[in-house]
Each structure stands twice: as structure tokens, then as C-alpha cells.
Design a protein around this motif. Structure first.
Motif, PDB file in Angstrom:
ATOM      1  N   HIS A 127      18.899  51.777  73.363  1.00  0.00           N
ATOM      2  CA  HIS A 127      19.182  52.345  74.690  1.00  0.00           C
ATOM      3  C   HIS A 127      19.980  53.651  74.552  1.00  0.00           C
ATOM      4  N   VAL A 128      20.357  54.201  75.718  1.00  0.00           N
ATOM      5  CA  VAL A 128      20.923  55.557  75.727  1.00  0.00           C
ATOM      6  C   VAL A 128      22.250  55.701  74.989  1.00  0.00           C
TER       7      VAL A 128
ATOM      8  N   GLY B 231      22.638  44.462  78.454  1.00  0.00           N
ATOM      9  CA  GLY B 231      23.015  45.865  78.304  1.00  0.00           C
ATOM     10  C   GLY B 231      24.521  46.033  78.423  1.00  0.00           C
ATOM     11  N   ALA B 232      25.014  47.165  77.935  1.00  0.00           N
ATOM     12  CA  ALA B 232      26.430  47.516  78.119  1.00  0.00           C
ATOM     13  C   ALA B 232      26.516  48.360  79.385  1.00  0.00           C
ATOM     14  N   SER B 233      27.440  48.025  80.275  1.00  0.00           N
ATOM     15  CA  SER B 233      27.577  48.819  81.506  1.00  0.00           C
ATOM     16  C   SER B 233      28.433  50.050  81.238  1.00  0.00           C
TER      17      SER B 233
ATOM     18  N   HIS C  83      25.613  48.807  69.497  1.00  0.00           N
ATOM     19  CA  HIS C  83      24.998  47.732  70.290  1.00  0.00           C
ATOM     20  C   HIS C  83      23.481  47.903  70.298  1.00  0.00           C
ATOM     21  N   LEU C  84      22.831  47.181  69.405  1.00  0.00           N
ATOM     22  CA  LEU C  84      21.366  47.258  69.311  1.00  0.00           C
ATOM     23  C   LEU C  84      20.726  46.018  69.933  1.00  0.00           C
TER      24      LEU C  84
ATOM     25  N   ARG D  53      25.307  44.987  66.418  1.00  0.00           N
ATOM     26  CA  ARG D  53      24.811  43.778  67.093  1.00  0.00           C
ATOM     27  C   ARG D  53      23.306  43.827  67.299  1.00  0.00           C
ATOM     28  N   THR D  54      22.640  42.758  66.886  1.00  0.00           N
ATOM     29  CA  THR D  54      21.180  42.704  66.888  1.00  0.00           C
ATOM     30  C   THR D  54      20.743  41.367  67.496  1.00  0.00           C
TER      31      THR D  54
END
Ligand SMILES: Cc1ncc(COP(=O)(O)O)c(C=O)c1O
Length: 413
Positions: free
Chosen positions: A392-393, A66-68, A59-60, A375-376
Motif C-alpha cells: 500500500h501507499v 490497513g494502517a490508518s 507493514h506488508l 509484517r506479512t
């Protein structure tokens, strides 16, 4: 869709609170503690963090949403299940959530309203100010529709003028950006609408310096802060802007449909609310948050998102996500077909990297990576054709290596 018993067991294992088998509310799963303040290159620690997400593929595109992590899903789902028992015991301690958010963002006590997103926060501000026909709002040619549309509407309806200027995109220092803003101001400028991080290129703008300068001219400052919270360490009191609008469902990894409006204490009483309920005439931040019945389960999830990021440590998250972006930036720089549009200066660069590629459109590139479940975001606004990658992390170096390798082999299309 009907779920098999096997599906239900798998879901129950992943999310105890979501179990289709248990009718009681179950306690949260016992997870090993998250690493606190890991170094940017402590890969074992970041693997542990990434294991908290249910992402499939890479997931970019945190810049869009964001992804939770699991604790956020669990807190949201647990609350929703518990609430539906209809025994009236499932309140969220909203004053405590406000306090935790204030600490997280360095905001003034009593300055934060929980809203749906940046777009809504910006609409509250634009409609809450007393602007007259001919008053100018200054922003760049790189604003997201969620940040600019409220001003476009005011321009159509009230004759205010949304004036846009092209900022330098590869500045040698912050002074160059500051000077570009100052050159664009006129005697009619009433508001600076500043994207702290441009959604197009990820460039960080010198918001604090701009606010300081605007104050000397009596100009109101409204920050489109869709990206910084959860990516950069915020200190909103030091920033001192009049208004700050953000979406916590991006980098803060909160449930979708959560955002914040932060209003300078001196502005609260004189800013009109957009949606009126019982607090509309109270000179407190409640006038912006009290908008009728809303979904407390999302607030429960938002609280868990703040706790999740505090658990890891905000400076550690900023250092890691920006280090990943720098790694990506440098690796892409070795690809002769890549033209970087994010700034070369590391201090101006956030955790979003944008570029174009010779011989292939961003649309085709997005499709090519998408087929590999990467994913962009394609930035097609204003005639651009960039591909944007957010780090992200939950992104690990191997994810970047895979993406860079695929880009090395990208077809011409
Ligand atoms: C800079 C900026 N402002 C505003 C928005 C709108 O955010 P939301 O849809 O959460 O309101 C976005 C979304 O990507 C953005 O990047």
C-alpha cells in the motif's frame, strides 16, 4: 498502563485530539497538503504520503488490516472525545458520508449500508436470500472464511450446496477464468460468490464479465470485495453485481470494524435484513444499517479515510500500489529459491504478491521477517504455505529493497 508527562506530550504532539493534557476538543493539526495525483514514481510525493502514518517497521499486511493515517486517527479520536462531553452535539452527517462513499465507489444513490466488515455483509446477503435445499452457490477453492462461512452455515442448516472449483491461477487472459466459472455452473446454480481479488494469491478475477454472463442466466452475483476499495478504482454501477461486500479497514485505511454492504437497487426491498430494528420493514438500504446503537466515531474516521484517498486520487493510488507490487514481483523473480504463486500476467495481479520459497516454510519465513519488524501474511488455508506481501501507499521502494535483500539471505528452515 500509566503514562508519564513526557509520554503525554509526545502523544499530544502526534495527535492533538488525543491529548491527555487538554480537556477541550482541539482543532485538527495543520499538516502540509498531500500531493494530488502523484505519478507512480514521484518518490518525494510518496514519501510525503508515507509520513502520514505512525507505522513502526514495515507493514506488508494491508490485506489483513490497513494502517490508518493521522487524519483518520484524528477524526475518530476527536469525535470520540467530543461525544463524551454528552452535550448531544456530536452527530456525524451520515447521509453525507453515504453520498461520499457512493461517489468513491461509483455506487447507486441509496445503495450503501455501513456495516462492520465483509464477513458481516456476506452473512446479511446469505441469510437474506430465499434459498432452498439443493440450490447451489458456486465459488472457488480460494475463498476466505469471512466470505464463505455464511454459505457453509446455510449448507449445514438449510441444505444448500456450496460448490467449489479450482480456478486457473496463472491465466493467460480473463477468458480463461470466465470459461472455468462457466464450466462449473450447473442447472441448480443460484448464486455466484466471486472474490474480486483472491486473498490467497492477489489474483484479480474478471468480475464484471462474470456478472454480465450470470445476468443472462438469471444467476445472482455476490462479490467478496474485501480488497478492491482503496486499492483498485471501483465502478460499482458498471460492475452491476447484485451484492458487494467489503471491509473499509483494509485498503481504504478506515477505522477497524468498518465495512460496507452495497445492494443493487432492484434487490434492496426483497432481501431480508439479518438484524432487525425499526427499519427492518422499510424497502430502503436503512433496513441493513439500522441495527441499534453503534459507534459514530468510526463513521467519522471512515469519512476522513475517503477524504484522504480522494486527496491523493484513486487512480494514482491504484497505479502506485500495483507498480510497487510489480517491482516486488520482478525482484523476487530474481531469487532462485522463490516460486511465485501470483499470476505472471500483470493485468491479473493486484497489490498483493504471494510466493513460496525453497528450503523454508512460510511460517519460518514470516518469523524471520517479523523479527526485523516486517509484517506479512502467511496463507496456510487449504493446505497452502504461501507468504503474501501487500504494497500500500505507506510502502516505499527502500522497504521493498530491504525485504527482498532479507529474503535473499533467508535461512533454510
Ligand atoms: C477475500 C476476503 N474476504 C473476507 C475477508 C474477511 O474480512 P473481515 O475480517 O474484515 O470481515 C477477508 C479478510 O482478510 C478476505 O481477504
Amino acid at each position: 498502563m500509566s503514562l508519564s508527562r513526557r509520554d503525554l506530550l509526545a502523544l499530544a504532539a502526534a495527535f492533538p485530539g488525543f491529548s491527555g493534557l487538554a480537556h477541550a476538543v482541539v482543532p485538527p493539526r495543520a499538516a502540509p497538503p498531500l500531493p494530488h495525483a502523484p505519478a507512480p514514481d514521484d518518490e518525494a510525493a510518496w514519501e510525503r504520503v508515507a509520513a502520514e502514518f505512525v507505522i513502526q517497521g514495515i507493514h506488508l499486511n494491508t490485506g489483513t488490516v490497513g494502517a490508518s493515517p493521522l487524519p483518520v486517527l484524528e477524526a475518530t479520536i476527536q469525535h470520540m472525545r467530543a461525544f463524551e462531553r454528552m452535550i448531544g452535539q456530536e452527530s456525524v452527517d451520515v447521509p453525507a458520508v453515504h453520498k461520499e462513499l457512493e461517489t468513491f465507489l461509483g455506487a447507486w444513490p441509496g445503495s450503501i449500508a455501513i456495516v462492520r466488515n465483509t464477513t458481516e455483509a456476506m452473512s446479511i446477503v446469505a441469510n437474506g436470500l430465499e434459498l432452498q435445499s439443493g440450490d447451489e452457490i458456486l465459488a472457488t477453492t480460494h475463498e476466505h472464511v469471512g466470505g464463505r462461512s455464511a454459505w457453509d452455515l446455510l449448507a449445514s442448516r438449510r441444505g444448500v450446496v456450496l460448490k467449489l472449483f479450482a480456478p486457473p491461477l496463472d491465466p493467460s487472459d480473463d477468458g480463461e477464468l470466465l470459461a472455468a466459472w462457466q464450466r462449473a455452473v450447473t442447472s441448480r446454480t443460484k448464486v455466484l460468490m466471486i472474490s474480486e481479488v483472491l486473498f490467497t494469491t492477489g489474483m484479480i478475477q474478471p468480475a464484471a464479465a462474470l456478472v454480465r454472463w450470470a445476468r443472462t442466466r438469471g444467476i445472482i452475483t455476490v462479490i467478496d470485495g474485501a480488497h478492491p476499495p482503496g486499492m483498485l478504482v471501483n465502478d460499482l454501477r458498471a460492475l452491476d453485481a447484485d451484492y458487494y461486500c467489503t471491509s473499509t479497514h483494509k485498503w481504504l485505511l478506515a477505522p477497524k470494524g468498518t465495512g460496507l454492504l452495497i445492494v443493487h437497487p432492484e434487490r434492496i426491498a426483497t432481501t431480508w435484513p439479518l438484524v432487525a430494528s425499526g427499519d427492518w420493514n422499510n424497502p430502503t438500504i436503512a433496513r441493513f444499517e439500522h441495527v441499534g446503537t453503534s459507534n459514530d466515531s468510526l463513521v467519522a474516521g471512515l469519512r476522513a479515510a475517503v477524504a484522504f484517498q480522494n486527496g491523493i486520487g484513486r487512480p494514482a493510488i491504484e497505479q502506485r500500489t500495483r507498480a510497487l507490487a510489480t517491482r516486488l514481483h520482478d525482484a523476487l523473480g530474481e531469487n532462485a529459491r522463490v516460486r511465485m504463486v501470483s499470476p505472471r500476467r500483470a493485468a491479473s495481479r493486484s497489490a498483493m504478491v504471494s510466493f513460496t520459497m525453497d528450503g523454508i516454510t512460510a511460517t519460518a519465513l514470516q518469523g524471520y521477517l517479523g523479527r526485523e519488524r516486517i509484517r506479512t501474511r502467511r496463507i496456510a488455508e487449504y493446505g497452502n504455505e504461501y507468504l503474501r506481501l501487500s504494497t500500500h501507499v505507506y510502502i516505499l521502494p527502500r522497504d521493498l529493497d530491504r525485504t527482498v535483500a532479507l529474503l535473499r539471505d533467508a535461512p533454510r528452515a
